[in-house]
Design a protein around this motif. Sequence first.
Motif, mmCIF file in Angstrom:
data_model
loop_
_atom_site.group_PDB
_atom_site.id
_atom_site.type_symbol
_atom_site.label_atom_id
_atom_site.label_comp_id
_atom_site.label_asym_id
_atom_site.label_seq_id
_atom_site.Cartn_x
_atom_site.Cartn_y
_atom_site.Cartn_z
ATOM 1 N N VAL A 1 37.680 50.900 41.284
ATOM 2 C CA VAL A 1 38.412 50.320 40.412
ATOM 3 C C VAL A 1 39.865 50.398 40.393
ATOM 4 O O VAL A 1 40.485 49.331 39.930
ATOM 5 N N ASN A 2 40.376 51.351 41.237
ATOM 6 C CA ASN A 2 41.684 51.444 41.084
ATOM 7 C C ASN A 2 42.300 50.180 42.196
ATOM 8 O O ASN A 2 43.524 49.423 41.774
ATOM 9 N N GLU A 3 41.276 49.762 43.259
ATOM 10 C CA GLU A 3 42.065 48.644 43.926
ATOM 11 C C GLU A 3 41.851 47.227 42.951
ATOM 12 O O GLU A 3 42.728 46.411 43.131
ATOM 13 N N GLN A 4 40.799 47.181 42.091
ATOM 14 C CA GLN A 4 40.529 46.257 41.131
ATOM 15 C C GLN A 4 41.782 46.031 40.173
ATOM 16 O O GLN A 4 42.425 44.965 39.954
ATOM 17 N N ARG A 5 42.138 47.111 39.771
ATOM 18 C CA ARG A 5 43.293 47.408 38.845
ATOM 19 C C ARG A 5 44.598 46.883 39.623
ATOM 20 O O ARG A 5 45.451 46.173 38.794
ATOM 21 N N GLN A 6 44.769 46.993 40.814
ATOM 22 C CA GLN A 6 45.904 46.800 41.168
ATOM 23 C C GLN A 6 46.141 45.491 41.548
ATOM 24 O O GLN A 6 47.005 44.610 41.495
ATOM 25 N N ALA A 7 44.878 44.860 41.976
ATOM 26 C CA ALA A 7 44.888 43.334 42.146
ATOM 27 C C ALA A 7 45.192 42.465 40.949
ATOM 28 O O ALA A 7 45.896 41.585 40.975
ATOM 29 N N LEU A 8 44.402 42.977 39.765
ATOM 30 C CA LEU A 8 44.754 42.143 38.730
ATOM 31 C C LEU A 8 45.908 42.342 37.896
ATOM 32 O O LEU A 8 46.478 41.474 37.618
ATOM 33 N N ALA A 9 46.606 43.484 38.107
ATOM 34 C CA ALA A 9 48.000 43.787 37.720
ATOM 35 C C ALA A 9 48.906 42.766 38.521
ATOM 36 O O ALA A 9 49.861 42.259 37.763
ATOM 37 N N ALA A 10 48.680 42.752 39.797
ATOM 38 C CA ALA A 10 49.682 41.835 40.655
ATOM 39 C C ALA A 10 49.211 40.272 40.291
ATOM 40 O O ALA A 10 50.431 39.603 40.031
ATOM 41 N N ALA A 11 48.176 39.955 39.899
ATOM 42 C CA ALA A 11 47.881 38.778 39.631
ATOM 43 C C ALA A 11 48.586 38.410 38.262
ATOM 44 O O ALA A 11 48.905 37.233 37.743
ATOM 45 N N GLU A 12 48.393 39.244 37.176
ATOM 46 C CA GLU A 12 48.994 39.060 35.737
ATOM 47 C C GLU A 12 50.400 39.140 35.980
ATOM 48 O O GLU A 12 51.144 38.240 35.271
ATOM 49 N N ALA A 13 51.106 40.141 36.667
ATOM 50 C CA ALA A 13 52.647 39.743 36.888
ATOM 51 C C ALA A 13 52.864 38.214 37.340
ATOM 52 O O ALA A 13 53.898 37.894 36.724
ATOM 53 N N THR A 14 52.252 37.894 38.185
ATOM 54 C CA THR A 14 52.618 36.515 38.829
ATOM 55 C C THR A 14 52.482 35.435 37.326
ATOM 56 O O THR A 14 53.174 34.478 37.575
ATOM 57 N N GLY A 15 51.340 35.739 36.880
ATOM 58 C CA GLY A 15 51.023 34.554 35.892
ATOM 59 C C GLY A 15 52.109 34.794 34.711
ATOM 60 O O GLY A 15 52.423 33.932 34.014
ATOM 61 N N LEU A 16 52.438 36.217 34.382
ATOM 62 C CA LEU A 16 53.383 36.292 33.179
ATOM 63 C C LEU A 16 54.851 35.362 33.755
ATOM 64 O O LEU A 16 55.632 34.995 33.023
ATOM 65 N N GLU A 17 55.193 35.879 35.013
ATOM 66 C CA GLU A 17 56.505 35.013 35.414
ATOM 67 C C GLU A 17 56.303 33.500 35.313
ATOM 68 O O GLU A 17 57.379 32.894 35.110
#
Length: 339
Positions: A5-21
């Motif tokens: 779950v933590n690995e999934q959270r980290q990966a999705l958070a990174a993708a969201e940050a790129t998407g928000l930018e």
Amino acid sequence: MAPSVNEQRQALAAAEATGLEQLGPCPAHLNETWIEIPVLNNQTNKTKIVWPKPSEKQQQFQCPLVIYYHGGGLSVGSPDSVLAPARAFATLFSCVVACPSLNTLPELPFPGPVENAWEVCAWLSDVRNLNDGVLKNAGTSIDPTLGFVVGGLSAGGATAAVIGAISGARLAGVEEFAGLTPLRSTIMGIFSGIPFLATEAMLPAQYRDMLKSREENSDVVGDAMRKELESYLGVHSHWFSPLNLDISNPKTVQHHPPKVFIYGGQLDPFRDDSVIYARWLEQLSGVQVRSVMLEGEGHNAWVTAPFPASHTRNIKVPTIDGMAWLLGKEWDREQELPY
């Protein structure tokens, strides 16, 4: 092996940050902010609110309300993962969009995440909370008689389906739901995108032969993640799926929201969940159902993260069409699609 779950959270958070930018700051014709909504056990739910600004000629701009839950198996992701479609809904349909958090498994045992989602929906359904709160001096207010839609994607789409069914059961006086915080406005539509609503263990007998997509669209990592998620869930609970409601008594669902839009992906392991949900809904008197199956699509949705398949016309147009139908709105299909 499924990532933790933590690995999934980290990966999705990174993708969201790129998407928000890539998405960029809030456009000039919209406002958006975070609020904290009280839920169970003295906790709060971090929710993003997006709303259209009134024109210079409008003294008070009244809008429908859309609640839109993100996906992530009730354990990962954030409201920002659906900021792109939320901005589009607010822009195209002049509605206020609330995107709650839905990411507390496994720390909060099931059905806690979905019960909290109900509490958020109940709080938002009392229009005074937003109209006298974050919208008080905005020139924009909510009028749920213009439209009140509860929707979401994946786990969020399943949550929307559950809330829709339970709202009807509660109004019908089903004792199990009598203690829930009441909704102060009537849900007029449900948007359920790529929902997870069925397992072999809980599926009513009349639908068992329809659940073929798990095998037909099997994926080693996806199957492992699904089985891990199922281990956290009470799949026989009403909080998991409306299919667990007993509809032999028609009063149980007589107050179900009158319009439901569902979409699934042809190549999605959860494809048949949407098919079975549509079939279940068709038994309910007074409920209009629109169900779309997207050819060539897997477990895919319009999200903020810059996944190429999540920003195509094949995904955006059905999403916009579904929300337009639920809100009774039209939109210009020739325009460049936003976000």
